[in-house]
Design a protein around this motif. Structure first.
Motif, PDB file in Angstrom:
ATOM      1  N   HIS A   1       6.203  -3.598   2.981  1.00  0.00           N
ATOM      2  CA  HIS A   1       5.734  -2.076   3.365  1.00  0.00           C
ATOM      3  C   HIS A   1       5.461  -2.675   4.546  1.00  0.00           C
ATOM      4  O   HIS A   1       5.419  -2.210   5.788  1.00  0.00           O
TER       5      HIS A   1
ATOM      6  N   CYS B   1       1.624  -1.711  -5.506  1.00  0.00           N
ATOM      7  CA  CYS B   1       0.889  -1.853  -4.583  1.00  0.00           C
ATOM      8  C   CYS B   1       0.192  -0.934  -3.728  1.00  0.00           C
ATOM      9  O   CYS B   1      -0.011   0.379  -4.332  1.00  0.00           O
TER      10      CYS B   1
ATOM     11  N   HIS C   1       0.073   2.148  -0.514  1.00  0.00           N
ATOM     12  CA  HIS C   1       0.681   2.832  -0.918  1.00  0.00           C
ATOM     13  C   HIS C   1       1.727   3.332  -1.870  1.00  0.00           C
ATOM     14  O   HIS C   1       2.338   4.061  -2.052  1.00  0.00           O
TER      15      HIS C   1
HETATM   16  S1  FES Z   1       1.553  -1.338   2.470  1.00  0.00           S
HETATM   17 FE1  FES Z   1       2.525  -2.064   0.500  1.00  0.00          FE
HETATM   18  S2  FES Z   1       2.733   0.060  -0.017  1.00  0.00           S
HETATM   19 FE2  FES Z   1       2.434   0.183   2.184  1.00  0.00          FE
END
Ligand code: FES
Ligand SMILES: [Fe+2]
Length: 335
Positions: free
Chosen positions: A57, A74, A77
């Motif tokens: 992401h 993660c 987010h």
């Molecule tokens: S950078 Fe990993 S969920 Fe957004």
């Protein structure tokens, strides 16, 4: 690079390499670096997984996330990935299909003998090592802290397999300065490695008023290509034990070595004694190994001079050179 030589990572990617001790990998994901690739290793509900370290992401470090039966989440987010690397959940838009590009590279991971192993290629060239003596739990094991050295995995293996250095480098720990000559020894070729046996008059230093003693130790070296060694020690005075040294190639010039011993569990103070003396011995090796140039494991025999006493490291280098050249390990090599 000479014609026909495969790149370092192409050569060694198809083998299993350890990236962590099992006891280090708890609920938090752990970073690892193998052949120039950054990984995160983590526990799934039923085993271990290895995926790309940075989130698809926004590039967050997944080692800062959490892992569990649902996958690797993660910390930025909350995107969650399965062990195949596919994103299975995007909390900010629950009703919308996950974009196909929301995925991480994923590799094979396995846990065996107290180590977490990763293979960066979909087709491993060799299975995980077989150490039957460790299968039934009748032996105790003691791991050392990881050895994080600026030395190539091949050079590390060569110092582990080097007989002639014992009397020089290991003075004061077990080296016997009186024993400089290396008697001729045989090197047996195994389908995926080498075996050799030597008898070494180890010198245990004077301690607590006890004079130094010579301990005729039978050392059986067994190497499995590319970077795994098992050394069985049968001393006459100290305890019988076996040492396992697995060098994991971080890059062509750097390795981490996962080093542990197995011993009879009735030897109550073995773990402390072994850890103390082995760390002193390995520090002697590290100083020599990190000083060697070139740092990369030489592929040919032209740049250094080889003598009969180096037989085991020579046979080892011949085999690793064959792997780099894409040839069978027992093909005739250059010398
Ligand atoms: S950078 Fe990993 S969920 Fe957004
Ligand atoms: Fe050594």
């Amino acid at each position: 690079m000479a014609d026909g030589v495969r790149s370092y990572s192409e050569t060694f990617a198809p083998y299993w390499h350890p990236v962590a001790f099992s006891h280090e990998l708890k609920e938090r994901p752990l970073p690892a670096r193998l052949l120039g690739t950054d990984l995160v290793v983590w526990r799934t509900g039923s085993g271990v997984a290895a995926t790309q370290r940075y989130c698809a992401h926004r590039g967050a470090d997944l080692c800062q996330g959490e892992s569990g039966p649902d996958g690797l989440r993660c910390g930025f987010h909350g995107w969650t990935y399965g062990q195949d690397g596919r994103c299975v959940r995007i909390p900010s838009q629950p009703g919308v299909p996950v974009p196909p590009r929301a995925r991480l590279s994923a590799w094979s991971a396995a846990e065996r003998y107290g180590l977490v192993w990763v293979c960066l290629s979909p087709q491993p060239a060799a299975p995980l090592p077989e150490w039957p003596e460790l299968e039934d739990g009748s032996l105790a094991t003691v791991p050392l802290p990881r050895l994080d050295w600026d030395v190539s995995a091949g050079r590390m293996m060569e110092i582990v397999l080097d007989v002639a250095h014992l009397s020089w480098v290991h003075k004061g720990t077990f080296g016997n300065p009186e024993q400089q000559e290396v008697a001729a020894y045989d090197v047996e070729k195994l389908p995926d490695g080498l075996r050799a046996r030597v008898v070494y008059p180890a010198l245990s230093p004077a301690m607590d008023g006890v004079p130094p003693k010579v301990d005729r130790t039978t050392l059986t070296y067994e190497v499995r290509f590319p970077f795994t060694a098992r050394l069985a020690f049968k001393p006459t005075l100290f305890y019988t034990h076996t040492v396992y040294a697995v060098a994991s190639p971080v890059s062509e010039e750097k390795m981490q070595c996962f080093y542990f011993a197995s011993y009879h569990p009735r030897i109550r103070n073995f773990a402390d004694m072994f850890t103390r003396s082995e760390l002193a011995i390995l520090e002697q090796d590290r100083l020599i190994a990190e000083g060697q140039r070139p740092r990369a494991h030489p592929l040919d025999f032209a740049g250094e001079v080889h003598v009969q006493a180096d037989r085991l490291p020579i046979e080892y280098r011949r085999a690793v050179s064959a792997l780099r050249l894409g040839r069978p390990v027992d093909a005739p090599g250059q010398e």
